[in-house]
Design a protein around this motif. Structure first.
Motif, PDB file in Angstrom:
ATOM      1  N   ASP A  71       0.831  -1.200   0.000  1.00  0.00           N
ATOM      2  CA  ASP A  71       0.000   0.000   0.000  1.00  0.00           C
ATOM      3  C   ASP A  71       0.873   1.260   0.000  1.00  0.00           C
ATOM      4  O   ASP A  71       1.736   1.418   0.866  1.00  0.00           O
ATOM      5  N   PHE A  72       0.629   2.144  -0.955  1.00  0.00           N
ATOM      6  CA  PHE A  72       1.445   3.350  -1.088  1.00  0.00           C
ATOM      7  C   PHE A  72       1.394   4.199   0.175  1.00  0.00           C
ATOM      8  O   PHE A  72       2.430   4.610   0.699  1.00  0.00           O
ATOM      9  N   SER A  73       0.201   4.484   0.685  1.00  0.00           N
ATOM     10  CA  SER A  73       0.069   5.382   1.842  1.00  0.00           C
ATOM     11  C   SER A  73       0.805   4.839   3.061  1.00  0.00           C
ATOM     12  O   SER A  73       1.504   5.582   3.763  1.00  0.00           O
ATOM     13  N   ALA A  74       0.652   3.545   3.316  1.00  0.00           N
ATOM     14  CA  ALA A  74       1.315   2.941   4.471  1.00  0.00           C
ATOM     15  C   ALA A  74       2.835   2.986   4.302  1.00  0.00           C
ATOM     16  O   ALA A  74       3.571   3.281   5.255  1.00  0.00           O
ATOM     17  N   GLN A  75       3.300   2.718   3.096  1.00  0.00           N
ATOM     18  CA  GLN A  75       4.737   2.738   2.840  1.00  0.00           C
ATOM     19  C   GLN A  75       5.294   4.157   2.935  1.00  0.00           C
ATOM     20  O   GLN A  75       6.388   4.367   3.465  1.00  0.00           O
ATOM     21  N   ALA A  76       4.547   5.128   2.419  1.00  0.00           N
ATOM     22  CA  ALA A  76       5.000   6.526   2.473  1.00  0.00           C
ATOM     23  C   ALA A  76       5.097   6.991   3.926  1.00  0.00           C
ATOM     24  O   ALA A  76       6.064   7.662   4.308  1.00  0.00           O
ATOM     25  N   LYS A  77       4.122   6.624   4.746  1.00  0.00           N
ATOM     26  CA  LYS A  77       4.153   6.997   6.160  1.00  0.00           C
ATOM     27  C   LYS A  77       5.324   6.336   6.866  1.00  0.00           C
ATOM     28  O   LYS A  77       6.047   6.984   7.638  1.00  0.00           O
ATOM     29  N   ALA A  78       5.530   5.047   6.613  1.00  0.00           N
ATOM     30  CA  ALA A  78       6.646   4.346   7.250  1.00  0.00           C
ATOM     31  C   ALA A  78       7.989   4.960   6.835  1.00  0.00           C
ATOM     32  O   ALA A  78       8.889   5.134   7.670  1.00  0.00           O
ATOM     33  N   LEU A  79       8.117   5.301   5.566  1.00  0.00           N
ATOM     34  CA  LEU A  79       9.341   5.932   5.081  1.00  0.00           C
ATOM     35  C   LEU A  79       9.562   7.272   5.772  1.00  0.00           C
ATOM     36  O   LEU A  79      10.660   7.547   6.275  1.00  0.00           O
ATOM     37  N   GLU A  80       8.531   8.109   5.794  1.00  0.00           N
ATOM     38  CA  GLU A  80       8.665   9.421   6.436  1.00  0.00           C
ATOM     39  C   GLU A  80       9.017   9.266   7.914  1.00  0.00           C
ATOM     40  O   GLU A  80       9.924   9.930   8.414  1.00  0.00           O
ATOM     41  N   ASP A  81       8.299   8.379   8.627  1.00  0.00           N
ATOM     42  CA  ASP A  81       8.568   8.183  10.054  1.00  0.00           C
ATOM     43  C   ASP A  81      10.018   7.760  10.279  1.00  0.00           C
ATOM     44  O   ASP A  81      10.698   8.280  11.161  1.00  0.00           O
ATOM     45  N   PHE A  82      10.492   6.822   9.473  1.00  0.00           N
ATOM     46  CA  PHE A  82      11.851   6.302   9.630  1.00  0.00           C
ATOM     47  C   PHE A  82      12.887   7.379   9.344  1.00  0.00           C
ATOM     48  O   PHE A  82      13.828   7.580  10.123  1.00  0.00           O
ATOM     49  N   VAL A  83      12.743   8.069   8.228  1.00  0.00           N
ATOM     50  CA  VAL A  83      13.724   9.091   7.848  1.00  0.00           C
ATOM     51  C   VAL A  83      13.727  10.243   8.844  1.00  0.00           C
ATOM     52  O   VAL A  83      14.795  10.680   9.299  1.00  0.00           O
ATOM     53  N   MET A  84      12.555  10.720   9.221  1.00  0.00           N
ATOM     54  CA  MET A  84      12.501  11.861  10.128  1.00  0.00           C
ATOM     55  C   MET A  84      13.046  11.483  11.506  1.00  0.00           C
ATOM     56  O   MET A  84      13.770  12.266  12.129  1.00  0.00           O
ATOM     57  N   ALA A  85      12.744  10.269  11.980  1.00  0.00           N
ATOM     58  CA  ALA A  85      13.284   9.808  13.263  1.00  0.00           C
ATOM     59  C   ALA A  85      14.803   9.694  13.178  1.00  0.00           C
ATOM     60  O   ALA A  85      15.518  10.055  14.133  1.00  0.00           O
ATOM     61  N   GLY A  86      15.304   9.219  12.047  1.00  0.00           N
ATOM     62  CA  GLY A  86      16.748   9.115  11.872  1.00  0.00           C
ATOM     63  C   GLY A  86      17.426  10.467  11.887  1.00  0.00           C
ATOM     64  O   GLY A  86      18.493  10.642  12.505  1.00  0.00           O
ATOM     65  N   ILE A  87      16.823  11.430  11.238  1.00  0.00           N
ATOM     66  CA  ILE A  87      17.395  12.786  11.215  1.00  0.00           C
ATOM     67  C   ILE A  87      17.380  13.383  12.629  1.00  0.00           C
ATOM     68  O   ILE A  87      18.380  13.916  13.098  1.00  0.00           O
ATOM     69  N   GLU A  88      16.255  13.227  13.302  1.00  0.00           N
ATOM     70  CA  GLU A  88      16.149  13.764  14.663  1.00  0.00           C
ATOM     71  C   GLU A  88      17.146  13.090  15.601  1.00  0.00           C
ATOM     72  O   GLU A  88      17.776  13.762  16.447  1.00  0.00           O
ATOM     73  N   ALA A  89      17.330  11.791  15.475  1.00  0.00           N
ATOM     74  CA  ALA A  89      18.296  11.075  16.311  1.00  0.00           C
ATOM     75  C   ALA A  89      19.723  11.544  16.012  1.00  0.00           C
ATOM     76  O   ALA A  89      20.525  11.756  16.938  1.00  0.00           O
ATOM     77  N   ALA A  90      20.038  11.717  14.741  1.00  0.00           N
ATOM     78  CA  ALA A  90      21.369  12.185  14.364  1.00  0.00           C
ATOM     79  C   ALA A  90      21.624  13.578  14.925  1.00  0.00           C
ATOM     80  O   ALA A  90      22.728  13.867  15.420  1.00  0.00           O
ATOM     81  N   LEU A  91      20.613  14.420  14.871  1.00  0.00           N
ATOM     82  CA  LEU A  91      20.776  15.776  15.383  1.00  0.00           C
ATOM     83  C   LEU A  91      20.923  15.794  16.907  1.00  0.00           C
ATOM     84  O   LEU A  91      21.710  16.560  17.442  1.00  0.00           O
ATOM     85  N   SER A  92      20.189  14.918  17.596  1.00  0.00           N
ATOM     86  CA  SER A  92      20.315  14.888  19.071  1.00  0.00           C
ATOM     87  C   SER A  92      21.670  14.316  19.480  1.00  0.00           C
ATOM     88  O   SER A  92      22.244  14.724  20.473  1.00  0.00           O
ATOM     89  N   ASN A  93      22.217  13.381  18.688  1.00  0.00           N
ATOM     90  CA  ASN A  93      23.567  12.851  18.974  1.00  0.00           C
ATOM     91  C   ASN A  93      24.618  13.951  18.812  1.00  0.00           C
ATOM     92  O   ASN A  93      25.602  13.983  19.534  1.00  0.00           O
ATOM     93  N   LEU A  94      24.402  14.821  17.834  1.00  0.00           N
ATOM     94  CA  LEU A  94      25.351  15.923  17.628  1.00  0.00           C
ATOM     95  C   LEU A  94      25.287  16.912  18.786  1.00  0.00           C
ATOM     96  O   LEU A  94      26.297  17.519  19.146  1.00  0.00           O
ATOM     97  N   ALA A  95      24.088  17.085  19.349  1.00  0.00           N
ATOM     98  CA  ALA A  95      23.902  18.043  20.439  1.00  0.00           C
ATOM     99  C   ALA A  95      24.518  17.538  21.748  1.00  0.00           C
ATOM    100  O   ALA A  95      24.872  18.336  22.612  1.00  0.00           O
ATOM    101  N   ASP A  96      24.644  16.221  21.871  1.00  0.00           N
ATOM    102  CA  ASP A  96      25.185  15.642  23.131  1.00  0.00           C
ATOM    103  C   ASP A  96      26.651  15.869  23.300  1.00  0.00           C
ATOM    104  O   ASP A  96      27.485  16.012  22.596  1.00  0.00           O
TER     105      ASP A  96
END
Length: 188
Positions: A163-188
């Motif tokens: 399903d496109f919608s489910a895959q698009a949401k999973a992709l966005e969630d994964f990428v955005m969480a990865g970016i946020e995690a990378a940024l918080s690691n830089l802040a530490d």
């Protein structure tokens, strides 16, 4: 190369042959027949099958880049730019149009057109690299390439029936969480 009108007709006819019959069906003979012109006349406009395939790829990259530029132009928030880039790129890569283009091996691009293709691909990825850099991602070019790989894998899942919608949401969630995690690691 051909005049714009002739070039567009040639690219359209070549695309139709590929979509209807597959990549191997595209020959200069088949293209000339489709256009209802002689092969010598066709060679007045294009040098080879490889040049036709290259023109299809270049058109695809130009369309993608132009549409992304239009969508991102007025967005000020880099995280929103990344989200829009993700969704648009996924929709593009999961489309029927892109599926047939993705079957064209990049190795067929004639040497005289490789620089242009690399430049267009660079422009496309820079529209993701820039907002990644703006939010503070440490290595935005590598991150952009990883994201491109994720989009390609997600598009393949959609092609196989997910399903496109489910895959698009999973992709966005994964990428955005990865970016946020990378940024918080830089802040530490």
């Amino acid at each position: 190369m051909a005049t714009d009108t002739k070039r567009d007709l040639i690219i359209q006819a070549a695309s139709e042959i590929i979509q209807e019959q597959g990549l191997e069906a595209l020959t200069m003979r088949a293209l000339a027949l489709k256009l209802k012109i002689s092969r010598p006349a066709l060679y007045q406009y294009v040098a080879s099958r490889e040049h036709v395939l290259s023109e299809i790829l270049l058109d695809e990259m130009a369309d993608l880049s132009n549409e992304l530029d239009r969508l991102l132009r007025d967005l000020k928030d880099p995280m929103e730019q990344i989200r829009v880039w993700l969704h648009f790129s996924l929709a593009f890569m999961a489309s029927d149009r892109h599926r047939f283009v993705s079957d064209i091996p990049q190795g067929v691009i004639p040497e005289d057109q490789r620089g242009m293709f690399r430049a267009m691909h660079g422009f496309y990825t820079s529209s993701l690299i820039s907002p990644l850099a703006e939010v503070g991602v440490e290595d935005p070019a590598t991150t952009a390439n990883l994201i491109l790989g994720l989009i390609g894998a997600t598009a393949k899942k959609i092609e196989l029936g997910a399903d496109f919608s489910a895959q698009a949401k999973a992709l966005e969630d994964f990428v955005m969480a990865g970016i946020e995690a990378a940024l918080s690691n830089l802040a530490d």
